[in-house]
Every structure is written in structure tokens, then in C-alpha cells.
Design an enzyme around this catalytic site. Structure first.
Site, PDB file in Angstrom:
ATOM      1  CG  ASP B  52      -2.192  -0.498   1.080  1.00  0.00           C
ATOM      2  OD1 ASP B  52      -2.536  -0.805  -0.059  1.00  0.00           O
ATOM      3  OD2 ASP B  52      -2.922  -0.622   2.086  1.00  0.00           O
ATOM      4  CE1 TYR B 110       3.963  -6.276   4.185  1.00  0.00           C
ATOM      5  CE2 TYR B 110       3.173  -8.539   4.244  1.00  0.00           C
ATOM      6  CZ  TYR B 110       3.384  -7.359   3.550  1.00  0.00           C
ATOM      7  OH  TYR B 110       3.016  -7.264   2.233  1.00  0.00           O
TER       8      TYR B 110
END
Lengths: 245, 245
Positions: B52, B110
Site C-alpha cells: 500500500d 511483515y
């Protein structure tokens, strides 16, 4: 009238250093503007360490005098509302009116970070100097030992700097490997102009095999800036600790 | 014709995410331009993870096909010369022409970083989300346990995302305290849209005392996005590891 001490953290990337300069963004300039607007009176801070263009700090110190009724401890919050996001007050407190951050003994710690990897890592580019040339940390550590203690650091002072004496004391100088970063950490009572960056540049030269660790002794004795390594780039340098004794 | 795999690191701050968008700076767009200029042919990469806007990566993956005579391993160097400094290729290598980064099993990790301190620290502002509200790491850890394993993560998927199934597997979800930072590390085979940021937002809610760790079970069972916490801001998120199995 009271004197207020500020602890100031900043990302130096976008600034021409600490010291006020007409027409240029400086940390001192931002503090003066924000304080003057907050207290509705012309305020000029006195800074502890005049860091160079591009150098970062977690804890530089500034003081100013004011007759405001805002409690000293609350000024940090109010000031942070008015400062750009790359400058943040970490604390504000009242100190003796005689306290002057440059006229009292202190112990400062700087960190110089080197990313020693095959390729640059974008998320580290602003806070570490990148070099792909492998550095020998053991040699850098051996060299560092010669710089600890009281010495005439004339070889590690930028040419043209006007100072009474170039003798300084380094309490501790360590070189640590943290994953793909090398961290040079130097603690002293005070530093000459560009001294930490010249130390970093010299240790890097030795780390890449240009000169033996013992050569640092010769460099110190020469009292000649040309004998030391290059001034390492500003981005790798951060003032990380500042204690008043 | 050969297929080349790139490992790409980037600072997402200045980008509208990975995926190509007309008139906006994206990582995919930068790679396509730099590769097309380098190889003098229109190149379109296929990306592994479409991160994103504002999200960072140490190791996203992209592939492209080319008949260039430049050895695959050398492309990283040549490409880095043409890319902006916030995007850096970490490696380039030839892979089987059938290799597709989104159609093979992988394991992604992540990290979501939170600066949990009294005041923001400017040198961390781009890579960690700041909150002064004290977070209870122990509670966050207890909550994390309920999310490990295979679950229907519908409550942790952005509303409107079109997917066949919202069942995913989290291999490991840890919450570590590193000085004044809290690091949420999540490893899985794949993630739904905004899933890691919604997990981070939910764990932070629990960390600040809104809801008990066990409430995560109820949130999972509800299969309702509204039951989970807010989507944590993008700046704290970095893709740190990407392994193909």
C-alpha cells in the site's frame, strides 16, 4: 524571570545545522520562531551543541529566559504543536538562572552509523552512511583504543576552526557491529569542529585496509589535519546522549 | 528470452504504493521506467506483493522477461544507477521462465513498528507509528496467540476487498519490546488487504486497555470488519522477509 531548559530531538536532513543563519532553515531558527509565537515575545535560545548541516540529534539542549506563566514542564507540549515534524521537544524544565549549556561540564555521546552492505537500504539512507567496501571492525576497534583518553586532537579538527586549545578527552570510543551496520560510539567532554566525523572517516580508512590501526598514533602526533582520513558524511552522525555533570 | 527476478527495497514514504497508477509515483512505475530505459525496450514487471501507499519493504520481489545480453546478476547494479535513492535493488538473478511470484507458495514476514514514548522522535517518524498512550506488551502478546494458525480473517480484511476466500494461515505472530519501540512481527503465506495493519490496530487497542486479549477470539468468530480495531497507519509497516518455498 525564569530559565527553561529544553531537550530537543531532530532529523537534521532538511536543516542547515543548528546555528541561526539568515535565509536558511536551522534548528535554532525554528525554535526561536516557535517560542516567540507561543510566548508572544521575541525569544532567542542558547544552544548546547551547534551541530552541523545534516547531523541528527536525540537530545540536544537549549535554554531561554521567559516571564511566561505557562509552567516550564508544559512548554514542551505547546511548543511541539508549533514545530515542524522533524523537530520535537523531549522535555522542558526550569533550571537555575545561571545555568548555561556551553559553560558547564558535560558528557556528550555521538553515534556514527555505517551501513556496510552489498547495496544501500532506502529506509536507512537518511541515518547511516553507506559503503559496500567491507570494513574490518576488529582493526577499527584496535585503532579506536589509541584515541581514547586526553590527546591533542589537532589532526582531527577541521582546518580553519578557531579554538584556544585542541586538547580534548575521549572517555570512551567503541566500534560495534549490529547486523549489517557498524556503529562508532564516542563519548567525551567536548569535541572540536568535525572531530567525530574525522574520527569516523579515519576509522573507516583503517577498516578498509588503508593504514594499520597503530597509524592513528602517528596521526595524533603529527597534529596535521592532512594526516587523518576524510570527514565522513553528516547523515551518519547523531548526538545520542547529553549529560550535565 | 530469460526471466529475471529482482529483490527490491524501498522507502514507501513518497510513493502511492507498489501498483502502477497513471499520474502517480509508484514503485512498479519506477521499476518499469528504469528497466525500459536501461534495456531500451518496454518492460513491465510482475510484482509479488502489492504494498500500500506509504508501506516500506526490504525485499519485495518482481520478475520481468528480457532478451538482453547483460548478465542477470549485473542488472541490479545498472538499475540502481537509474532508480531514485528511495528504491534500491538488492539482487537480480535468472529464474525459470515459469516462475511467477504470485503463483507460488511463499512465506512473507511483515514488521509493524510502534514508537511508544512520551514524545515523537523525529528520526523515527517515517518508519514507526508514534503513540504516547502506554501499551501493555504482555496483553498484546496474549492476544496475538489467538491469531496464530489457520483462521477465517474476514474481520481483519478491509471492507470491499474482493477475494475468493478470507481464510489465511499465520505461522507466527510475535510482539517484542525493543527499547522504546514495540515490534509486531507476523509471518504467513499470504495476507488479506490491510490485514497486517488491522491486526496491528487491534493489538494496539488491546494494549491500551480497550478490550481483553481473549476478545480477539470473538472478533475472529464475528467475521465482521467492524469488530476489529482501526487500520494502523502505513508508515509503521515494512515487508522484511520474502521466501519462496
Amino acid at each position: 524571570m525564569k530559565r527553561v531548559k529544553l531537550v530537543v530531538a531532530y532529523d537534521g536532513t532538511a536543516y542547515h545545522g543548528w546555528q541561526l543563519q539568515p535565509g536558511r532553515r536551522t534548528i535554532e531558527g525554528e525554535l526561536n520562531s516557535a517560542l516567540s509565537a507561543l510566548l508572544q515575545k521575541e525569544i532567542q535560545v542558547i544552544g548546547a551543541s551547534r551541530t552541523d548541516s545534516g547531523v541528527h540529534a536525540l537530545c540536544n539542549v537549549a535554554v531561554f529566559d521567559t516571564d511566561t506563566r505557562i509552567p516550564a514542564e508544559k512548554i514542551s507540549y505547546a511548543l511541539n504543536q508549533r514545530l515542524p515534524e522533524d523537530v520535537r521537544i523531549q522535555s522542558s524544565e526550569e533550571v537555575e538562572t545561571t545555568f548555561h549549556p556551553r559553560h558547564c561540564s558535560s558528557r556528550k555521546t555521538y553515534e556514527y552509523r555505517i551501513l556496510n552492505a552489498h547495496f544501500p537500504i532506502p529506509t536507512k539512507r537518511l541515518y547511516a552512511y553507506f559503503t559496500y567496501v567491507p570494513l574490518d571492525v576488529k582493526k577499527m576497534r584496535q585503532a579506536a583504543v589509541y584515541l581514547e583518553g586526553e590527546h591533542d586532537f589537532k589532526s582531527f579538527c577541521a582546518v580553519g576552526a578557531v579554538v584556544e586549545s585542541t586538547v580534548r578527552t575521549i572517555y570512551e570510543l567503541t566500534v560495534e557491529k549490529e547486523a549489517d551496520e557498524i556503529v562508532i560510539r564516542v563519548c567525551g567532554s567536548g569535541f572540536l569542529y568535525n572531530m567525530v566525523r574525522i574520527i569516523a572517516g579515519t576509522l573507516m580508512e583503517i577498516g578498509r585496509g588503508n593504514g594499520r590501526p597503530e597509524s592513528v598514533k602517528t596521526i595524533l602526533e603529527a597534529k596535521d589535519r592532512q594526516m587523518a582520513g576524510p570527514t565522513a558524511p553528516a547523515c551518519g552522525l547523531t548526538l545520542v546522549k547529553y549529560d550535565f555533570l
